[in-house]
Design a protein around this motif. Structure first.
Motif, mmCIF file in Angstrom:
data_model
loop_
_atom_site.group_PDB
_atom_site.id
_atom_site.type_symbol
_atom_site.label_atom_id
_atom_site.label_comp_id
_atom_site.label_asym_id
_atom_site.label_seq_id
_atom_site.Cartn_x
_atom_site.Cartn_y
_atom_site.Cartn_z
ATOM 1 N N GLU A 78 61.020 92.007 73.658
ATOM 2 C CA GLU A 78 62.160 92.510 74.405
ATOM 3 C C GLU A 78 63.023 91.390 74.966
ATOM 4 O OE1 GLU A 78 64.701 95.375 75.288
ATOM 5 O OE2 GLU A 78 62.790 95.689 74.254
ATOM 6 N N GLN A 79 62.408 90.337 75.477
ATOM 7 C CA GLN A 79 63.165 89.227 76.043
ATOM 8 C C GLN A 79 64.004 88.523 74.975
ATOM 9 O OE1 GLN A 79 60.784 86.173 77.879
ATOM 10 N NE2 GLN A 79 62.517 85.261 78.954
ATOM 11 N N ALA A 80 63.409 88.296 73.800
ATOM 12 C CA ALA A 80 64.135 87.646 72.711
ATOM 13 C C ALA A 80 65.296 88.516 72.237
ATOM 14 C CB ALA A 80 63.186 87.357 71.551
ATOM 15 N N ARG A 81 65.118 89.813 72.217
ATOM 16 C CA ARG A 81 66.199 90.719 71.818
ATOM 17 C C ARG A 81 67.382 90.621 72.775
ATOM 18 N NH1 ARG A 81 64.600 96.541 69.294
ATOM 19 N NH2 ARG A 81 62.835 95.901 67.990
ATOM 20 N N LYS A 82 67.085 90.541 74.060
ATOM 21 C CA LYS A 82 68.161 90.484 75.059
ATOM 22 C C LYS A 82 68.955 89.190 74.944
ATOM 23 C CE LYS A 82 66.097 93.522 78.568
ATOM 24 N NZ LYS A 82 65.525 93.594 79.931
ATOM 25 N N LYS A 83 68.260 88.073 74.735
ATOM 26 C CA LYS A 83 68.952 86.787 74.649
ATOM 27 C C LYS A 83 69.719 86.641 73.337
ATOM 28 C CE LYS A 83 66.105 84.119 77.849
ATOM 29 N NZ LYS A 83 65.261 82.922 78.027
ATOM 30 N N GLY A 84 69.184 87.195 72.266
ATOM 31 C CA GLY A 84 69.893 87.160 70.999
ATOM 32 C C GLY A 84 69.317 86.176 69.994
ATOM 33 N N LYS A 150 68.402 75.817 71.106
ATOM 34 C CA LYS A 150 67.716 75.266 72.279
ATOM 35 C C LYS A 150 68.562 75.398 73.534
ATOM 36 C CE LYS A 150 65.132 71.974 69.449
ATOM 37 N NZ LYS A 150 64.918 70.538 69.104
ATOM 38 N N GLU A 151 69.850 75.089 73.411
ATOM 39 C CA GLU A 151 70.727 75.131 74.581
ATOM 40 C C GLU A 151 70.848 76.531 75.170
ATOM 41 O OE1 GLU A 151 73.764 71.462 73.293
ATOM 42 O OE2 GLU A 151 74.460 73.550 73.311
ATOM 43 N N ARG A 152 70.858 77.546 74.325
ATOM 44 C CA ARG A 152 71.090 78.915 74.792
ATOM 45 C C ARG A 152 69.831 79.783 74.783
ATOM 46 N NH1 ARG A 152 76.823 80.246 71.593
ATOM 47 N NH2 ARG A 152 77.921 78.339 72.234
ATOM 48 N N SER A 153 68.675 79.171 74.461
ATOM 49 C CA SER A 153 67.396 79.898 74.407
ATOM 50 C C SER A 153 67.473 81.092 73.463
ATOM 51 C CB SER A 153 66.982 80.359 75.813
ATOM 52 O OG SER A 153 66.792 79.261 76.666
ATOM 53 N N LEU A 154 68.067 80.862 72.294
ATOM 54 C CA LEU A 154 68.188 81.905 71.283
ATOM 55 C C LEU A 154 67.023 81.799 70.293
ATOM 56 C CD1 LEU A 154 72.016 81.513 70.545
ATOM 57 C CD2 LEU A 154 70.919 83.163 72.079
#
Length: 416
Positions: A78-84, A150-154
Protein backbone atom coordinates in the motif's frame (compact mmCIF):
# COMPACT_ATOMS: atom_id res chain seq x y z
CA UNK A 1 15.35 -28.23 -35.41
CA UNK A 2 17.76 -28.59 -32.51
CA UNK A 3 17.05 -31.12 -29.79
CA UNK A 4 14.99 -29.49 -27.05
CA UNK A 5 17.02 -28.19 -24.16
CA UNK A 6 16.20 -29.62 -20.74
CA UNK A 7 17.25 -28.01 -17.48
CA UNK A 8 20.11 -29.93 -15.82
CA UNK A 9 19.09 -31.60 -12.55
CA UNK A 10 21.83 -29.77 -10.64
CA UNK A 11 21.16 -26.35 -12.20
CA UNK A 12 20.37 -23.45 -9.90
CA UNK A 13 16.59 -22.90 -9.90
CA UNK A 14 15.35 -19.95 -11.88
CA UNK A 15 13.54 -17.30 -9.79
CA UNK A 16 10.21 -17.68 -11.64
CA UNK A 17 8.18 -20.90 -11.73
CA UNK A 18 5.06 -22.10 -13.49
CA UNK A 19 3.18 -21.46 -10.23
CA UNK A 20 4.28 -17.80 -10.35
CA UNK A 21 2.99 -17.52 -13.92
CA UNK A 22 -0.32 -19.16 -13.03
CA UNK A 23 -0.70 -16.84 -10.03
CA UNK A 24 -0.04 -13.87 -12.31
CA UNK A 25 -2.73 -15.14 -14.68
CA UNK A 26 -5.28 -15.21 -11.86
CA UNK A 27 -4.16 -11.77 -10.70
CA UNK A 28 -4.32 -9.90 -14.01
CA UNK A 29 -6.89 -11.91 -15.94
CA UNK A 30 -9.87 -9.63 -15.32
CA UNK A 31 -8.02 -6.48 -16.45
CA UNK A 32 -6.31 -7.46 -19.69
CA UNK A 33 -7.62 -8.70 -23.03
CA UNK A 34 -7.51 -12.46 -23.46
CA UNK A 35 -6.29 -12.14 -27.01
CA UNK A 36 -7.12 -14.86 -29.56
CA UNK A 37 -4.75 -17.52 -30.82
CA UNK A 38 -5.77 -18.32 -34.39
CA UNK A 39 -4.56 -20.67 -37.08
CA UNK A 40 -3.44 -18.89 -40.27
CA UNK A 41 -4.17 -21.10 -43.27
CA UNK A 42 -2.47 -18.80 -45.77
CA UNK A 43 0.71 -18.24 -43.77
CA UNK A 44 0.86 -21.97 -43.08
CA UNK A 45 0.82 -22.63 -46.84
CA UNK A 46 3.55 -20.04 -47.43
CA UNK A 47 5.83 -21.42 -44.70
CA UNK A 48 5.06 -25.13 -45.06
CA UNK A 49 4.19 -25.41 -41.37
CA UNK A 50 1.03 -25.12 -39.29
CA UNK A 51 1.19 -21.55 -38.02
CA UNK A 52 -0.74 -20.12 -35.07
CA UNK A 53 -0.79 -16.40 -34.28
CA UNK A 54 -1.33 -14.86 -30.83
CA UNK A 55 -2.77 -11.37 -31.37
CA UNK A 56 -1.22 -9.41 -28.49
CA UNK A 57 -1.46 -6.30 -30.66
CA UNK A 58 -5.13 -6.29 -29.63
CA UNK A 59 -4.36 -5.33 -26.03
CA UNK A 60 -5.70 -1.88 -25.09
CA UNK A 61 -2.23 -0.32 -25.44
CA UNK A 62 -1.52 -2.64 -28.40
CA UNK A 63 1.24 -4.67 -26.72
CA UNK A 64 1.82 -7.61 -24.38
CA UNK A 65 3.80 -5.36 -22.00
CA UNK A 66 0.61 -4.65 -20.07
CA UNK A 67 0.74 -8.13 -18.56
CA UNK A 68 4.03 -7.78 -16.71
CA UNK A 69 3.41 -4.15 -15.78
CA UNK A 70 0.02 -4.94 -14.25
CA UNK A 71 1.33 -7.95 -12.36
CA UNK A 72 4.09 -5.80 -10.88
CA UNK A 73 1.68 -3.03 -9.86
CA UNK A 74 -0.74 -5.44 -8.19
CA UNK A 75 2.08 -6.86 -6.05
CA UNK A 76 3.08 -3.47 -4.61
CA UNK A 77 2.31 -2.85 -0.96
CA UNK A 78 0.00 0.00 0.00
CA UNK A 79 2.78 2.46 0.83
CA UNK A 80 4.57 1.85 -2.48
CA UNK A 81 1.29 2.33 -4.37
CA UNK A 82 0.72 5.71 -2.73
CA UNK A 83 4.21 7.00 -3.50
CA UNK A 84 4.14 5.74 -7.07
CA UNK A 85 6.38 4.00 -9.56
CA UNK A 86 8.96 5.12 -12.09
CA UNK A 87 10.38 3.60 -15.26
CA UNK A 88 12.65 4.50 -18.16
CA UNK A 89 11.01 3.67 -21.45
CA UNK A 90 10.11 5.23 -24.77
CA UNK A 91 7.93 2.36 -25.88
CA UNK A 92 5.26 -0.15 -24.98
CA UNK A 93 6.37 -0.63 -21.36
CA UNK A 94 5.74 3.06 -20.70
CA UNK A 95 2.20 2.91 -22.05
CA UNK A 96 1.30 -0.34 -20.31
CA UNK A 97 2.56 0.90 -16.97
CA UNK A 98 0.90 4.30 -17.40
CA UNK A 99 -2.47 2.83 -18.38
CA UNK A 100 -2.74 0.34 -15.53
CA UNK A 101 -1.21 2.75 -13.04
CA UNK A 102 -3.99 5.22 -13.83
CA UNK A 103 -6.60 2.48 -13.46
CA UNK A 104 -5.28 1.48 -10.04
CA UNK A 105 -4.62 5.01 -8.79
CA UNK A 106 -0.85 4.51 -8.71
CA UNK A 107 1.14 7.61 -9.77
CA UNK A 108 3.44 6.75 -12.69
CA UNK A 109 6.51 8.69 -13.80
CA UNK A 110 8.19 7.78 -17.08
CA UNK A 111 11.62 9.11 -18.03
CA UNK A 112 12.25 9.34 -21.76
CA UNK A 113 15.16 10.65 -23.86
CA UNK A 114 14.59 14.12 -25.29
CA UNK A 115 14.79 12.55 -28.75
CA UNK A 116 11.62 10.51 -28.19
CA UNK A 117 9.02 11.18 -30.91
CA UNK A 118 6.31 13.58 -29.73
CA UNK A 119 3.57 11.06 -30.50
CA UNK A 120 5.01 8.59 -27.96
CA UNK A 121 5.26 11.29 -25.31
CA UNK A 122 1.66 12.31 -25.95
CA UNK A 123 0.40 8.72 -25.88
CA UNK A 124 2.09 8.05 -22.55
CA UNK A 125 0.81 11.28 -21.04
CA UNK A 126 -2.63 10.43 -22.44
CA UNK A 127 -2.63 7.30 -20.28
CA UNK A 128 -2.11 9.45 -17.19
CA UNK A 129 1.64 9.30 -16.61
CA UNK A 130 4.01 12.14 -15.81
CA UNK A 131 6.71 12.21 -18.50
CA UNK A 132 10.18 13.53 -17.74
CA UNK A 133 12.42 14.16 -20.75
CA UNK A 134 16.11 13.77 -19.99
CA UNK A 135 19.26 13.13 -22.03
CA UNK A 136 19.83 12.20 -25.64
CA UNK A 137 19.98 8.41 -25.28
CA UNK A 138 18.08 5.73 -23.41
CA UNK A 139 21.05 5.17 -21.10
CA UNK A 140 20.80 8.82 -20.01
CA UNK A 141 17.08 8.46 -19.31
CA UNK A 142 17.65 5.21 -17.41
CA UNK A 143 20.34 6.73 -15.19
CA UNK A 144 18.11 9.72 -14.43
CA UNK A 145 15.16 7.46 -13.57
CA UNK A 146 17.28 5.60 -11.00
CA UNK A 147 18.30 8.94 -9.54
CA UNK A 148 14.67 10.10 -9.27
CA UNK A 149 13.75 6.72 -7.78
CA UNK A 150 15.96 7.44 -4.77
CA UNK A 151 15.20 11.14 -4.49
CA UNK A 152 11.43 10.66 -4.53
CA UNK A 153 11.24 7.22 -2.83
CA UNK A 154 9.54 5.73 -5.88
CA UNK A 155 9.47 2.07 -6.91
CA UNK A 156 11.41 1.35 -10.08
CA UNK A 157 9.70 -0.99 -12.54
CA UNK A 158 12.11 -2.53 -15.01
CA UNK A 159 10.76 -3.29 -18.50
CA UNK A 160 12.04 -6.89 -18.46
CA UNK A 161 14.60 -7.77 -15.79
CA UNK A 162 12.34 -8.49 -12.77
CA UNK A 163 10.67 -11.76 -11.69
CA UNK A 164 7.18 -10.22 -11.40
CA UNK A 165 7.47 -8.76 -14.91
CA UNK A 166 8.66 -12.10 -16.29
CA UNK A 167 5.81 -13.97 -14.57
CA UNK A 168 3.26 -11.60 -16.08
CA UNK A 169 4.66 -12.01 -19.58
CA UNK A 170 4.57 -15.77 -19.18
CA UNK A 171 0.76 -15.69 -19.17
CA UNK A 172 0.94 -15.32 -22.96
CA UNK A 173 2.16 -18.94 -23.19
CA UNK A 174 -0.54 -20.25 -20.85
CA UNK A 175 -3.25 -18.82 -23.10
CA UNK A 176 -1.59 -20.00 -26.31
CA UNK A 177 -1.18 -23.60 -25.20
CA UNK A 178 -4.71 -23.70 -23.82
CA UNK A 179 -6.14 -22.46 -27.13
CA UNK A 180 -3.77 -24.44 -29.39
CA UNK A 181 -2.39 -27.41 -27.42
CA UNK A 182 -0.87 -28.97 -30.55
CA UNK A 183 1.80 -26.23 -30.80
CA UNK A 184 5.20 -27.96 -30.68
CA UNK A 185 7.43 -24.92 -31.28
CA UNK A 186 7.27 -21.34 -30.02
CA UNK A 187 9.16 -18.61 -31.89
CA UNK A 188 9.52 -15.63 -29.57
CA UNK A 189 11.01 -12.16 -30.17
CA UNK A 190 13.84 -11.23 -27.82
CA UNK A 191 14.82 -7.69 -26.88
CA UNK A 192 15.60 -7.60 -23.19
CA UNK A 193 14.31 -11.15 -22.87
CA UNK A 194 11.33 -10.77 -20.52
CA UNK A 195 8.76 -12.27 -22.89
CA UNK A 196 10.98 -15.22 -23.80
CA UNK A 197 11.81 -15.87 -20.14
CA UNK A 198 8.20 -15.94 -18.99
CA UNK A 199 6.88 -17.91 -21.95
CA UNK A 200 9.82 -20.29 -21.76
CA UNK A 201 9.22 -21.16 -18.10
CA UNK A 202 5.49 -21.62 -18.60
CA UNK A 203 5.61 -23.62 -21.82
CA UNK A 204 8.42 -25.95 -20.72
CA UNK A 205 6.50 -26.77 -17.54
CA UNK A 206 3.38 -27.61 -19.54
CA UNK A 207 5.13 -29.28 -22.49
CA UNK A 208 8.71 -30.29 -21.59
CA UNK A 209 9.57 -31.24 -25.19
CA UNK A 210 8.36 -27.98 -26.77
CA UNK A 211 10.84 -26.18 -29.00
CA UNK A 212 11.80 -22.65 -27.92
CA UNK A 213 13.41 -20.42 -30.54
CA UNK A 214 14.30 -16.79 -29.86
CA UNK A 215 14.43 -14.14 -32.58
CA UNK A 216 16.50 -10.96 -32.75
CA UNK A 217 17.06 -8.33 -35.41
CA UNK A 218 20.45 -8.67 -37.14
CA UNK A 219 21.29 -5.10 -36.17
CA UNK A 220 20.76 -5.78 -32.43
CA UNK A 221 21.97 -9.33 -31.70
CA UNK A 222 22.70 -8.68 -28.01
CA UNK A 223 21.21 -11.85 -26.49
CA UNK A 224 22.38 -13.92 -29.46
CA UNK A 225 25.95 -12.72 -28.93
CA UNK A 226 25.73 -13.38 -25.20
CA UNK A 227 24.48 -16.94 -25.63
CA UNK A 228 26.88 -17.74 -28.48
CA UNK A 229 29.86 -16.11 -26.76
CA UNK A 230 30.44 -13.70 -29.64
CA UNK A 231 31.25 -9.99 -29.77
CA UNK A 232 28.84 -8.39 -32.23
CA UNK A 233 27.92 -4.72 -32.80
CA UNK A 234 24.45 -3.53 -31.76
CA UNK A 235 23.57 -0.43 -33.72
CA UNK A 236 21.59 0.89 -36.64
CA UNK A 237 18.05 1.87 -37.57
CA UNK A 238 15.99 -1.28 -37.28
CA UNK A 239 12.30 -1.62 -38.05
CA UNK A 240 12.09 -3.77 -34.91
CA UNK A 241 12.82 -0.94 -32.49
CA UNK A 242 10.86 -2.70 -29.75
CA UNK A 243 13.58 -5.36 -29.52
CA UNK A 244 16.54 -3.07 -30.25
CA UNK A 245 18.21 -3.64 -26.88
CA UNK A 246 21.98 -3.25 -26.60
CA UNK A 247 22.37 -5.06 -23.28
CA UNK A 248 20.28 -8.12 -22.35
CA UNK A 249 19.03 -8.35 -18.77
CA UNK A 250 21.21 -9.89 -16.08
CA UNK A 251 18.27 -12.04 -15.01
CA UNK A 252 16.72 -12.77 -18.39
CA UNK A 253 19.96 -13.97 -19.92
CA UNK A 254 19.96 -16.81 -17.34
CA UNK A 255 16.50 -17.86 -18.51
CA UNK A 256 17.47 -17.70 -22.17
CA UNK A 257 20.69 -19.64 -21.63
CA UNK A 258 18.79 -22.30 -19.72
CA UNK A 259 15.73 -22.58 -21.95
CA UNK A 260 16.44 -21.50 -25.54
CA UNK A 261 17.05 -24.23 -28.08
CA UNK A 262 18.46 -21.56 -30.34
CA UNK A 263 18.30 -17.88 -31.27
CA UNK A 264 18.03 -16.83 -34.91
CA UNK A 265 18.69 -13.45 -36.48
CA UNK A 266 16.50 -11.78 -39.11
CA UNK A 267 17.37 -9.07 -41.61
CA UNK A 268 15.44 -5.84 -42.15
CA UNK A 269 14.14 -7.15 -45.45
CA UNK A 270 12.41 -10.12 -43.78
CA UNK A 271 11.03 -7.87 -41.04
CA UNK A 272 9.51 -5.59 -43.68
CA UNK A 273 8.05 -8.55 -45.57
CA UNK A 274 6.53 -9.95 -42.37
CA UNK A 275 4.86 -6.64 -41.44
CA UNK A 276 3.43 -6.39 -44.95
CA UNK A 277 2.20 -10.00 -45.06
CA UNK A 278 0.41 -9.70 -41.72
CA UNK A 279 -1.44 -6.63 -42.94
CA UNK A 280 -2.32 -8.14 -46.32
CA UNK A 281 -3.19 -11.66 -45.17
CA UNK A 282 -4.38 -11.30 -41.58
CA UNK A 283 -5.59 -7.70 -41.91
CA UNK A 284 -3.72 -6.84 -38.71
CA UNK A 285 -1.20 -4.07 -38.02
CA UNK A 286 1.98 -5.04 -36.18
CA UNK A 287 5.19 -3.19 -35.40
CA UNK A 288 8.55 -4.54 -36.51
CA UNK A 289 9.19 -6.39 -33.24
CA UNK A 290 5.72 -7.92 -33.43
CA UNK A 291 6.51 -9.35 -36.85
CA UNK A 292 9.90 -10.80 -35.85
CA UNK A 293 8.53 -14.32 -35.32
CA UNK A 294 7.05 -14.47 -38.80
CA UNK A 295 10.25 -12.95 -40.20
CA UNK A 296 12.15 -15.88 -38.67
CA UNK A 297 9.84 -18.37 -40.37
CA UNK A 298 10.26 -16.59 -43.72
CA UNK A 299 14.04 -16.52 -43.37
CA UNK A 300 14.38 -20.14 -42.16
CA UNK A 301 11.51 -22.02 -43.84
CA UNK A 302 13.30 -25.38 -43.97
CA UNK A 303 13.95 -25.29 -40.25
CA UNK A 304 10.24 -25.06 -39.41
CA UNK A 305 8.80 -27.15 -42.23
CA UNK A 306 6.17 -29.60 -41.01
CA UNK A 307 6.08 -28.25 -37.46
CA UNK A 308 3.23 -26.64 -35.54
CA UNK A 309 4.51 -23.19 -34.68
CA UNK A 310 3.15 -20.52 -32.35
CA UNK A 311 4.03 -16.86 -33.01
CA UNK A 312 3.33 -13.87 -30.76
CA UNK A 313 2.34 -10.65 -32.51
CA UNK A 314 3.67 -8.85 -29.49
CA UNK A 315 2.92 -5.25 -30.46
CA UNK A 316 1.09 -3.08 -32.94
CA UNK A 317 2.48 0.39 -32.27
CA UNK A 318 4.03 1.44 -35.57
CA UNK A 319 4.23 4.94 -37.02
CA UNK A 320 1.76 5.24 -39.90
CA UNK A 321 4.28 6.93 -42.22
CA UNK A 322 6.80 4.16 -41.54
CA UNK A 323 4.11 1.56 -42.21
CA UNK A 324 3.31 3.24 -45.53
CA UNK A 325 6.99 3.09 -46.53
CA UNK A 326 7.20 -0.59 -45.60
CA UNK A 327 4.14 -1.42 -47.71
CA UNK A 328 5.40 0.52 -50.73
CA UNK A 329 8.83 -1.11 -50.51
CA UNK A 330 7.18 -4.53 -50.38
CA UNK A 331 5.14 -3.68 -53.49
CA UNK A 332 8.39 -2.73 -55.22
CA UNK A 333 10.14 -5.96 -54.25
CA UNK A 334 7.21 -8.05 -55.48
CA UNK A 335 7.22 -6.28 -58.87
CA UNK A 336 3.82 -4.65 -58.41
CA UNK A 337 5.43 -1.23 -58.12
CA UNK A 338 8.51 -0.46 -60.20
CA UNK A 339 10.76 2.31 -61.43
CA UNK A 340 12.21 1.66 -64.87
CA UNK A 341 15.18 3.61 -66.23
CA UNK A 342 14.89 4.07 -70.01
CA UNK A 343 17.42 5.64 -72.38
CA UNK A 344 15.81 7.91 -75.00
CA UNK A 345 16.81 10.29 -77.77
CA UNK A 346 15.93 13.89 -76.94
CA UNK A 347 13.51 14.61 -79.77
CA UNK A 348 9.78 15.25 -80.20
CA UNK A 349 7.55 12.22 -79.66
CA UNK A 350 10.17 10.15 -77.80
CA UNK A 351 8.20 10.00 -74.57
CA UNK A 352 4.92 9.48 -76.45
CA UNK A 353 6.21 6.32 -78.12
CA UNK A 354 7.38 4.91 -74.79
CA UNK A 355 4.06 5.74 -73.10
CA UNK A 356 2.23 3.94 -75.92
CA UNK A 357 4.03 0.70 -75.01
CA UNK A 358 2.95 1.11 -71.39
CA UNK A 359 -0.63 1.55 -72.64
CA UNK A 360 -0.45 -1.51 -74.87
CA UNK A 361 0.81 -3.62 -71.97
CA UNK A 362 -1.91 -2.23 -69.66
CA UNK A 363 0.59 -0.79 -67.17
CA UNK A 364 -0.36 2.29 -65.16
CA UNK A 365 2.22 5.14 -65.15
CA UNK A 366 2.47 6.91 -61.77
CA UNK A 367 5.39 9.34 -62.20
CA UNK A 368 7.80 10.34 -64.97
CA UNK A 369 11.26 11.81 -64.24
CA UNK A 370 13.26 13.33 -67.13
CA UNK A 371 17.02 13.74 -66.71
CA UNK A 372 18.84 15.76 -69.38
CA UNK A 373 21.66 17.48 -67.49
CA UNK A 374 23.04 15.20 -64.77
CA UNK A 375 23.86 12.26 -67.01
CA UNK A 376 26.89 10.82 -68.79
CA UNK A 377 24.92 10.44 -72.02
CA UNK A 378 25.65 12.63 -75.08
CA UNK A 379 23.90 16.00 -75.20
CA UNK A 380 21.15 14.62 -77.48
CA UNK A 381 20.39 11.76 -75.11
CA UNK A 382 18.36 11.64 -71.95
CA UNK A 383 17.42 9.30 -69.15
CA UNK A 384 13.77 8.85 -68.19
CA UNK A 385 12.70 7.12 -64.99
CA UNK A 386 9.10 5.93 -65.05
CA UNK A 387 7.33 4.71 -61.92
CA UNK A 388 4.55 2.30 -62.73
CA UNK A 389 2.09 -0.24 -61.33
CA UNK A 390 1.89 -3.80 -62.64
CA UNK A 391 -0.11 -6.89 -61.66
CA UNK A 392 2.90 -8.93 -60.57
CA UNK A 393 6.51 -9.76 -61.43
CA UNK A 394 5.53 -11.59 -64.62
CA UNK A 395 3.60 -8.56 -65.85
CA UNK A 396 6.62 -6.33 -65.17
CA UNK A 397 8.89 -8.74 -67.05
CA UNK A 398 6.44 -8.66 -69.98
CA UNK A 399 6.57 -4.84 -70.06
CA UNK A 400 10.38 -4.79 -70.00
CA UNK A 401 10.49 -7.34 -72.84
CA UNK A 402 8.13 -5.18 -74.93
CA UNK A 403 10.31 -2.10 -74.36
CA UNK A 404 13.44 -4.01 -75.30
CA UNK A 405 11.74 -5.39 -78.44
CA UNK A 406 10.97 -1.79 -79.46
CA UNK A 407 14.67 -0.97 -79.26
CA UNK A 408 14.81 0.74 -75.88
CA UNK A 409 17.59 0.26 -73.37
CA UNK A 410 15.70 -0.39 -70.09
CA UNK A 411 16.68 -1.47 -66.59
CA UNK A 412 14.86 -1.60 -63.23
CA UNK A 413 15.94 0.68 -60.40
CA UNK A 414 16.35 -1.91 -57.66
CA UNK A 415 15.78 -1.55 -53.90
CA UNK A 416 18.57 -2.49 -51.54
Amino acid sequence: MNEQKMLPADAAPLPVTIDDVKAAQQRIGASIVRTPTLHSRTLSEIIGAKVYLKFENLQFTAAYKERGALNRLLLLDEQARKKGVIAASAGNHAQGLAYHGARLGVPVTIVMPRTTPTVKVMQTEGHGATVVLHGEKFDDAYAHSRKLEKERSLTFVHPFDEPDIIAGQGTVALEMLEDAPDIDTLVIPIGGGGLFSGMGIASRALKPAIGLIGVQAELYPSMYANVKGEDLPCEGDTLAEGIAVKQPGELTRKFVQALADDIVLVSERYLEEAVSLLLQIEKTVVEGAGAAGLAALLAHKERFKGRTVGLVLCGGNIDTRLLANVLLRDLARSGRLARLRIRLQDRPGALFHVARIFHEEQVNIIEVYHQRVFTTLPAKGLITDIECETRDRAHLDQLMAALAAAGYEVSPVELA
